[in-house]
Motif scaffolding. Structure first.
Motif, PDB file in Angstrom:
ATOM      1  N   ALA A   1       6.460  25.797  12.931  1.00 60.54           N
ATOM      2  CA  ALA A   1       6.508  24.409  13.703  1.00 60.54           C
ATOM      3  C   ALA A   1       7.815  24.542  14.461  1.00 60.54           C
ATOM      4  CB  ALA A   1       6.699  23.345  12.786  1.00 60.54           C
ATOM      5  N   LEU A   2       9.068  25.106  14.169  1.00 60.84           N
ATOM      6  CA  LEU A   2      10.295  25.364  14.814  1.00 60.84           C
ATOM      7  C   LEU A   2       9.858  26.306  15.727  1.00 60.84           C
ATOM      8  CD1 LEU A   2      13.157  24.574  14.874  1.00 60.84           C
ATOM      9  CD2 LEU A   2      13.623  26.494  13.449  1.00 60.84           C
ATOM     10  N   THR A   3       9.360  27.490  15.546  1.00 62.94           N
ATOM     11  CA  THR A   3       8.884  28.410  16.783  1.00 62.94           C
ATOM     12  C   THR A   3       8.030  27.780  17.998  1.00 62.94           C
ATOM     13  OG1 THR A   3       9.055  30.100  15.313  1.00 62.94           O
ATOM     14  CG2 THR A   3       8.225  30.502  17.227  1.00 62.94           C
TER      15      THR A   3
ATOM     16  N   PRO B   1      -8.432  19.376  30.768  1.00 64.52           N
ATOM     17  CA  PRO B   1      -7.499  18.747  31.746  1.00 64.52           C
ATOM     18  C   PRO B   1      -6.131  19.710  31.951  1.00 64.52           C
ATOM     19  CG  PRO B   1      -7.600  17.699  29.449  1.00 64.52           C
ATOM     20  CD  PRO B   1      -8.597  18.707  29.713  1.00 64.52           C
ATOM     21  N   ASP B   2      -5.559  19.669  33.010  1.00 66.53           N
ATOM     22  CA  ASP B   2      -4.254  20.321  33.489  1.00 66.53           C
ATOM     23  C   ASP B   2      -3.135  19.641  33.230  1.00 66.53           C
ATOM     24  OD1 ASP B   2      -2.714  22.336  34.479  1.00 66.53           O
ATOM     25  OD2 ASP B   2      -3.040  21.781  36.584  1.00 66.53           O
ATOM     26  N   LEU B   3      -2.867  19.475  31.840  1.00 66.53           N
ATOM     27  CA  LEU B   3      -1.590  18.790  31.529  1.00 66.53           C
ATOM     28  C   LEU B   3      -0.573  19.671  31.360  1.00 66.53           C
ATOM     29  CD1 LEU B   3      -2.964  16.824  28.458  1.00 66.53           C
ATOM     30  CD2 LEU B   3      -2.859  15.850  30.648  1.00 66.53           C
ATOM     31  N   PRO B   4       0.595  19.342  32.084  1.00 66.63           N
ATOM     32  CA  PRO B   4       1.688  19.970  31.962  1.00 66.63           C
ATOM     33  C   PRO B   4       2.432  20.043  30.572  1.00 66.63           C
ATOM     34  CG  PRO B   4       2.195  18.100  33.208  1.00 66.63           C
ATOM     35  CD  PRO B   4       0.909  18.236  32.790  1.00 66.63           C
ATOM     36  N   TRP B   5       3.340  21.169  30.144  1.00 69.18           N
ATOM     37  CA  TRP B   5       3.915  21.445  28.900  1.00 69.18           C
ATOM     38  C   TRP B   5       4.591  20.021  28.477  1.00 69.18           C
ATOM     39  CZ3 TRP B   5       8.771  21.043  27.647  1.00 69.18           C
ATOM     40  CH2 TRP B   5       9.930  21.368  28.534  1.00 69.18           C
ATOM     41  N   HIS B   6       5.455  19.343  29.568  1.00 66.75           N
ATOM     42  CA  HIS B   6       6.241  18.340  29.060  1.00 66.75           C
ATOM     43  C   HIS B   6       5.319  17.060  28.767  1.00 66.75           C
ATOM     44  CE1 HIS B   6       5.414  16.331  32.746  1.00 66.75           C
ATOM     45  NE2 HIS B   6       5.925  17.643  33.471  1.00 66.75           N
ATOM     46  N   ARG B   7       4.361  17.112  28.967  1.00 68.28           N
ATOM     47  CA  ARG B   7       3.246  15.961  28.506  1.00 68.28           C
ATOM     48  C   ARG B   7       2.763  16.311  27.123  1.00 68.28           C
ATOM     49  NH1 ARG B   7       0.011  13.688  32.649  1.00 68.28           N
ATOM     50  NH2 ARG B   7      -0.974  12.452  30.823  1.00 68.28           N
ATOM     51  N   THR B   8       2.766  17.228  26.573  1.00 65.68           N
ATOM     52  CA  THR B   8       2.208  17.615  25.356  1.00 65.68           C
ATOM     53  C   THR B   8       3.272  17.881  24.485  1.00 65.68           C
ATOM     54  OG1 THR B   8       1.815  19.725  25.745  1.00 65.68           O
ATOM     55  CG2 THR B   8       0.393  18.533  26.328  1.00 65.68           C
TER      56      THR B   8
ATOM     57  N   ALA C   1       5.725  15.708  16.989  1.00 67.83           N
ATOM     58  CA  ALA C   1       5.290  14.503  16.198  1.00 67.83           C
ATOM     59  C   ALA C   1       4.146  15.183  15.059  1.00 67.83           C
ATOM     60  CB  ALA C   1       4.568  13.430  16.965  1.00 67.83           C
ATOM     61  N   ASP C   2       3.213  16.063  15.690  1.00 66.53           N
ATOM     62  CA  ASP C   2       2.194  16.567  14.773  1.00 66.53           C
ATOM     63  C   ASP C   2       2.837  17.710  13.803  1.00 66.53           C
ATOM     64  OD1 ASP C   2       0.256  15.062  15.850  1.00 66.53           O
ATOM     65  OD2 ASP C   2      -0.506  16.560  17.213  1.00 66.53           O
ATOM     66  N   SER C   3       3.876  18.294  14.307  1.00 65.71           N
ATOM     67  CA  SER C   3       4.365  19.492  13.405  1.00 65.71           C
ATOM     68  C   SER C   3       5.204  18.802  12.390  1.00 65.71           C
ATOM     69  CB  SER C   3       5.349  20.487  14.496  1.00 65.71           C
ATOM     70  OG  SER C   3       4.680  20.993  15.258  1.00 65.71           O
TER      71      SER C   3
ATOM     72  N   ALA D   1      -3.598  27.070  10.111  1.00 64.57           N
ATOM     73  CA  ALA D   1      -4.454  27.033  10.927  1.00 64.57           C
ATOM     74  C   ALA D   1      -4.606  25.779  11.805  1.00 64.57           C
ATOM     75  CB  ALA D   1      -5.711  26.975  10.283  1.00 64.57           C
ATOM     76  N   VAL D   2      -4.042  24.547  11.035  1.00 63.32           N
ATOM     77  CA  VAL D   2      -4.273  23.380  11.721  1.00 63.32           C
ATOM     78  C   VAL D   2      -2.938  23.227  12.558  1.00 63.32           C
ATOM     79  CG1 VAL D   2      -3.727  20.856  11.544  1.00 63.32           C
ATOM     80  CG2 VAL D   2      -5.164  22.212   9.750  1.00 63.32           C
ATOM     81  N   GLU D   3      -1.916  23.873  12.181  1.00 58.44           N
ATOM     82  CA  GLU D   3      -0.602  24.023  13.196  1.00 58.44           C
ATOM     83  C   GLU D   3      -0.776  24.750  14.207  1.00 58.44           C
ATOM     84  OE1 GLU D   3       2.595  22.994  14.678  1.00 58.44           O
ATOM     85  OE2 GLU D   3       2.932  22.529  12.121  1.00 58.44           O
ATOM     86  N   LEU D   4      -1.445  26.054  14.097  1.00 61.57           N
ATOM     87  CA  LEU D   4      -1.337  26.859  15.216  1.00 61.57           C
ATOM     88  C   LEU D   4      -2.289  26.311  16.414  1.00 61.57           C
ATOM     89  CD1 LEU D   4      -1.027  30.154  13.286  1.00 61.57           C
ATOM     90  CD2 LEU D   4       0.726  29.325  14.985  1.00 61.57           C
TER      91      LEU D   4
END
Length: 291
Positions: free
Chosen positions: A106-108, A134-141, A147-149, A190-193
């Motif tokens: 998660a940290l990595t 969808p073309d989502l930039p990294w800062h949008r995700t 939060a998921d991590s 698997a869920v994390e990655l």
């Protein structure tokens, strides 16, 4: 059935082997690109140094920790006090391995989110892209990924409690529990990655858990080898970036997209098990159920 680029999986063991194969493909793709190697190593090394420091202090004080959690055995005679404290120490190490692997991953992924977005995107492009992505930039995700991590790390801690308690049981705690540790850790990894390629599709944690649950052997075939490799000192810095590439292929497999080469199969319905549910935007992604 005619092969349109995504072969159907016949048995549970076929799915498990396919998950491991996709991980191997991820390593192959990652190792062929010096630029991807550099992109993936930077956050992985930073996380490794932080977790290695934590493990140093854990092992240095393991006897004290084992004595602390088994205070009730202070007045016991030998050999029972030694046996119970050995079990406690083993339980602490097993739980720490599970939590540290999840935390490291998660940290990595959090530190290297922009880098791993690039790796995932290039893997997708190498295999012909994905229709309607969808073309989502990294800062949008970024914050969604974080939060998921955190949720997955907390789940890992909750699951580790019974494993820790069972670690006190002689023989069982040193044989069966480590195997369960690998299975649970492999599933959570698997869920994390798969978070990076799923979030690029505008889908969240509940969506990928549902799809992976519908294809659990596939997910375990991918995640369990990752968990074992992350336990190997110094290997972790190469495993996570390569596993991100592999998780992108795993995600493509779940969506019925080719994972070996660009194919006319783009856009065809998945050939692995995936209950049908339409998500916002009208795309049938085969999401069903929640943990």
């Amino acid at each position: 059935m005619k092969d349109d680029g995504v072969a159907p999986l016949k048995t549970m063991w076929d799915e498990f082997a396919e998950g491991a194969r996709l991980l191997g493909r991820g390593f192959s793709l990652y190792s062929r690109s010096p630029r991807l190697l550099l992109l993936g190593l930077i956050p992985a090394v930073i996380s490794f140094l932080l977790l290695a420091t934590a493990w140093f202090f854990l092992l240095w004080f393991i006897r004290d920790l084992a004595a602390t959690v088994t205070w009730f055995a202070d007045d016991w005679g030998s050999p029972w006090r030694g046996v119970i404290r050995f079990g406690a120490g083993a339980g602490i190490v097993i739980v720490s391995a599970l939590v540290s692997v999840l935390t490291y991953t998660a940290l990595t992924l959090l530190i290297g989110d922009p880098f791993y977005e690039v790796i995932s995107e290039r893997v997708e492009d190498h295999h012909g892209g994905a229709p309607g992505l969808p073309d989502l930039p990294w800062h949008r995700t970024f914050f969604k990924n974080a939060a998921d991590s955190i949720r997955l790390i907390l789940l890992g801690i909750v699951v580790s409690v019974p494993l820790f308690l069972l670690g006190f049981v002689p023989v069982l705690g040193q044989t069966v529990i480590p195997v369960l540790d690998v299975v649970v850790g492999g599933w959570l990894l698997a869920v994390e990655l798969t978070g990076v390629p799923f979030n690029r599709r505008g889908l969240r944690l509940k969506d990928r858990r549902a799809m992976l649950r519908a294809n659990r052997p596939l997910a375990l075939g991918f995640g369990m080898p990752v968990f074992v490799m992350l336990l190997i000192p110094f290997a972790a810095v190469l495993v996570v970036p390569a596993a991100v590439a592999g998780s992108t292929l795993l995600t493509r497999r779940l969506f019925g997209l080719p994972t070996d080469k660009p194919s006319a199969a783009l856009g065809k319905p998945p050939l692995v098990r995936a209950p049908e549910t339409v998500v916002p935007g009208g795309h049938d992604v085969g999401v069903a159920g929640r943990l």
